[in-house]
Design an enzyme around this catalytic site. Sequence first.
Site, PDB file in Angstrom:
ATOM      1  NE  ARG A 193      -3.538  -0.228   2.489  1.00 12.92           N
ATOM      2  CZ  ARG A 193      -4.265  -0.651   3.522  1.00 12.92           C
ATOM      3  NH1 ARG A 193      -4.352   0.091   4.618  1.00 12.92           N
ATOM      4  NH2 ARG A 193      -4.885  -1.823   3.470  1.00 12.92           N
ATOM      5  CE  LYS A 239      -7.824 -16.317  10.012  1.00 13.57           C
ATOM      6  NZ  LYS A 239      -6.548 -15.701   9.609  1.00 13.57           N
ATOM      7  CE  LYS A 246      -7.492 -19.722  11.571  1.00  7.14           C
ATOM      8  NZ  LYS A 246      -6.750 -19.498  12.832  1.00  7.14           N
TER       9      LYS A 246
END
Length: 437
Positions: free
Chosen positions: A42, A103, A203
């Site tokens: 960024r 995830k 998860k």
Amino acid sequence: MRVALLGCGTVGSEVVRLLHSQSADLAARIGAPLEIAGIAVRRIGRDRGELPVDPAVFTADPFDLVKRDDIDVVVECVGGIEPARSWLVEALRAGKSVVTANKALLAEDGGTLHDAAAQGGGDLYYEAAVAGAIPLLRPLRESLHGDRVTQVTGIVNGTTNFILSAMGATGAGFAEALAEATDLGYAEADPTADVEGFDAAAKAAILASLAFHTRVGAADVHREGITEVTAADVASAKAMGCTIKLLCIAARGTAADGGETVSVRVHPAMIPLSHPLASVGDAFNAVFVEAEAAGQLMFYGPGAGGAPTASAVLGDVVAVSRNRLAGVRAASESAYADLAVRPMGEALTRYHISLDVTDRPGVLAAVAGVFAEHGVSIATVRQGAAGSGVAGRDEDADLVIVTHVAPDAALAATVQALRGLDAVRSVASVLRVEGSA
């Protein structure tokens, strides 16, 4: 093999360091050297310490980086849904292989990524998305494909496991244990994703998808956090020979019509001290897999941190790089079973219920009648001494009831009915009981 890295924070910077320090070994394992061709960040000018890369590789344009023809592998360490999803879909559709630790994205929209990988012909690997450095997803995806997994039970969030372990060891309340976890760096400044179970639920969705060959998303996972667990709950668990853990549980089941289903849930639960997961302390993770032929398997280790996660990322980079050099692709997503996700109300579980009741004759019979009315069988009842210690309630008593296995909906309805019983002053706590306690 030319690698594009998206993100250079805690995990990304460790990936760079490991790739540099192990470059000779990695090249020998792959059959060609790895080269970082670009790092999308960024803020290009941010101080990142002494990273062993040419500053010229940094760019603030991730789309341009993943589109480049000279990129073989894209490694994503940014996290979040967007813009990470757009970057990875672009890379996969262009035929590049992708390694990600994201995830949240995999649980939210993993199907889109798998479809893009199939379209472009590249690999999608994500070992680091669950349980850090623990080799877990590859065994589920490959090693156990010749077997039938029946249940996956795991501790997959180190922050909550540290908090619950601290509560068990010291008798502290949730707030005190969270403060300790924050001071030691185990909890984020905003711990919501951890303590409310969002991280573990993502998860759990990934584990269920792999174990049961079914696309399971975060929205399919029943989720409860640990913020309501009290020191009294922990003490009660000890009295039963149990401990409390935040568990993710994914299990096969059978619907009323005889068809197979899968249930996926995340919530705190009491488990017996004899259970293999009971001894998993501090910020460690462990996953207990049950399969018809292999039996019971347990995977254990550090579940988070820059270096452990980077280790899993680089393991995936080696695998996808070897595939590209060989001109082959790993096995595609296996979602052939397409099992229906079972509602939480149909999940079979047990409850530990602590009641503050009026200490007079007939109360236990009235309470037992509520359980019978809802078809729930009582396994044990423990009554505390009269007097709860609450001012003006000298005639109180404590009842602790543990049920036999029943549908969660019946158990929840029982608790609701108990709250309306005249003899019950309050339902002090409700926790599920898993394992053979």
